[in-house]
Motif scaffolding. Structure first.
Motif, mmCIF file in Angstrom:
data_model
loop_
_atom_site.group_PDB
_atom_site.id
_atom_site.type_symbol
_atom_site.label_atom_id
_atom_site.label_comp_id
_atom_site.label_asym_id
_atom_site.label_seq_id
_atom_site.Cartn_x
_atom_site.Cartn_y
_atom_site.Cartn_z
ATOM 1 N N HIS A 141 15.526 4.035 14.001
ATOM 2 C CA HIS A 141 16.448 3.119 14.810
ATOM 3 C C HIS A 141 17.822 3.394 14.344
ATOM 4 O O HIS A 141 17.893 3.031 12.781
ATOM 5 N N GLU A 142 18.935 3.333 14.927
ATOM 6 C CA GLU A 142 20.462 3.522 14.343
ATOM 7 C C GLU A 142 20.636 2.241 13.477
ATOM 8 O O GLU A 142 20.421 1.084 13.950
ATOM 9 N N VAL A 143 21.120 2.516 12.428
ATOM 10 C CA VAL A 143 21.599 1.313 11.616
ATOM 11 C C VAL A 143 22.556 0.499 12.125
ATOM 12 O O VAL A 143 23.542 0.955 13.112
ATOM 13 N N GLY A 144 22.493 -0.844 11.685
ATOM 14 C CA GLY A 144 23.483 -1.828 12.542
ATOM 15 C C GLY A 144 23.314 -3.155 11.589
ATOM 16 O O GLY A 144 22.809 -3.194 10.546
ATOM 17 N N ALA A 145 23.671 -4.103 12.466
ATOM 18 C CA ALA A 145 23.779 -5.585 11.638
ATOM 19 C C ALA A 145 22.164 -5.915 11.507
ATOM 20 O O ALA A 145 21.958 -6.475 10.491
ATOM 21 N N TRP A 146 21.227 -5.332 12.288
ATOM 22 C CA TRP A 146 19.866 -5.776 12.047
ATOM 23 C C TRP A 146 19.316 -4.971 10.774
ATOM 24 O O TRP A 146 18.543 -5.650 10.051
ATOM 25 N N SER A 147 20.020 -3.804 10.369
ATOM 26 C CA SER A 147 19.353 -3.067 9.213
ATOM 27 C C SER A 147 19.771 -3.849 8.165
ATOM 28 O O SER A 147 19.101 -3.698 6.765
ATOM 29 N N GLN A 148 21.122 -4.402 7.898
ATOM 30 C CA GLN A 148 21.430 -5.179 6.879
ATOM 31 C C GLN A 148 20.676 -6.372 6.525
ATOM 32 O O GLN A 148 20.567 -6.509 5.340
ATOM 33 N N GLU A 149 19.948 -6.861 7.501
ATOM 34 C CA GLU A 149 18.859 -7.848 7.185
ATOM 35 C C GLU A 149 17.781 -7.496 6.479
ATOM 36 O O GLU A 149 17.052 -8.183 5.700
ATOM 37 N N GLN A 150 17.466 -6.398 6.527
ATOM 38 C CA GLN A 150 16.234 -5.521 5.933
ATOM 39 C C GLN A 150 16.573 -4.543 4.664
ATOM 40 O O GLN A 150 15.976 -3.653 4.148
ATOM 41 N N MET A 151 17.869 -4.987 3.954
ATOM 42 C CA MET A 151 18.500 -4.165 3.049
ATOM 43 C C MET A 151 18.746 -5.020 1.837
ATOM 44 O O MET A 151 19.322 -6.018 2.165
ATOM 45 N N GLY A 152 18.689 -4.425 0.655
ATOM 46 C CA GLY A 152 19.050 -4.962 -0.484
ATOM 47 C C GLY A 152 20.182 -4.046 -1.129
ATOM 48 O O GLY A 152 19.723 -2.849 -1.323
#
Length: 303
Positions: free
Chosen positions: A65-76
């Motif tokens: 899935h293209e990165v976005g605001a959603w991926s920031q939630e799953q990233m450290g």
């Protein structure tokens, strides 16, 4: 199995191309080392992955899935520059950051105490960040990065400010996170740590990839030009070969040496000559694989 995939990513700042056609892949349960000299474009690539910057061309996907605001939630993300609030207490800051990622308050408190204990700074939880040493601040920032169980972990110079003992502790924790199936991207100038931890590497210079792939496969592409010997007895033969330019001493002691072999020196021929030397007992004859540091210097220098 999760993955982070960059395809033909390009980013320009005016007339400057900071990243050009960058394609790489990082899989869960493996660590990808992102390497390069200062100004190579590593930080630009990291910020695109973190959705802080947007690529001009190409795509970045996390688990397809293209990165976005959603991926920031799953990233450290542990940035190279410290991003902590200096006048806020350590525990309060970590709890706030964890809850921003949706972590329940009580779970956050339990995890904070666990990691403070694990990293040996349990007595500093009630102190303000500005009261901590640089190494302790780096530990707090590392905790903030992994606290909310991110699927993708980006570590930019994670060993900055840490002594050898604490660097080793961090290495152990990063290895555990890898075994737990996290996708880990590690950017560092500490080639020894990269070589120890990483499964794959991507070497960038001037915004372009110079070298990438499985670390073991990458190292096999480079010629073994160094030879380690351990022995007792006289090795006048080597002195004669050095005068001819056939070999070069890199290190030397009473019972061993490390040599650089010229293109015209075949290891098997040298071994046969050594075995004919009277009074020589040879305990070690080993062609040394080039270190990642040597590969880095050679590749970047050639570019």
């Amino acid at each position: 199995m999760g993955s982070l995939v960059l395809r033909d990513v390009t980013k320009r700042f005016g007339q400057i191309t900071a990243a050009s056609d960058i394609s790489l892949r990082a899989d869960s349960g493996r660590i990808l080392g992102l390497l390069g000299p200062n100004g190579a474009g590593k930080t630009t690539v990291i910020r695109i992955i973190a959705n802080i910057l947007t690529a001009d061309e190409g795509s970045v996907t996390l688990n397809e899935h293209e990165v976005g605001a959603w991926s920031q939630e799953q990233m450290g993300y542990l940035p190279e520059e410290r991003g902590l609030y200096k006048k806020i207490k350590v525990q309060d800051q970590l709890r706030y950051l964890a809850q921003l990622k949706g972590m329940p308050r009580m779970e956050a408190m339990d995890q904070i105490q666990y990691w403070l204990d694990r990293l040996g700074i349990e007595k500093w939880g009630a102190r303000k960040v500005q009261d901590l040493s640089k190494g302790m601040q780096q530990k707090v920032q590392f905790i903030a990065t992994i606290l909310a169980h991110p699927k993708l972990i980006i570590l930019d110079e994670p060993f900055s400010g840490l002594d050898p003992v604490n660097s080793e502790l961090l290495c152990d924790i990063i290895a555990e996170l890898k075994e737990n199936g996290r996708i880990i991207l590690l950017a560092s100038h500490r080639m020894d740590q990269v070589e120890k931890l990483c499964d794959d590497i991507c070497l960038i210079a001037k915004g372009k990839i110079l070298l990438s792939g499985d670390l073991r496969e990458v190292k096999r592409r480079f010629k073994r030009e160094k030879l380690a010997l351990e022995y007792t007895g006289s090795l006048r033969l080597l002195d004669e070969l050095e005068k001819k330019g056939t070999i070069q001493y890199l290190e030397r002691s009473e019972d061993g040496c490390i040599l650089h072999l010229s293109d015209g020196c075949h290891p098997r021929d040298l071994l046969e000559q050594l075995l004919l030397v009277d009074g020589l007992e040879l305990f070690r004859f080993e062609l040394l694989q080039p270190t990642l540091n040597e590969i880095f210097i050679q590749t970047v220098g050639d570019s």
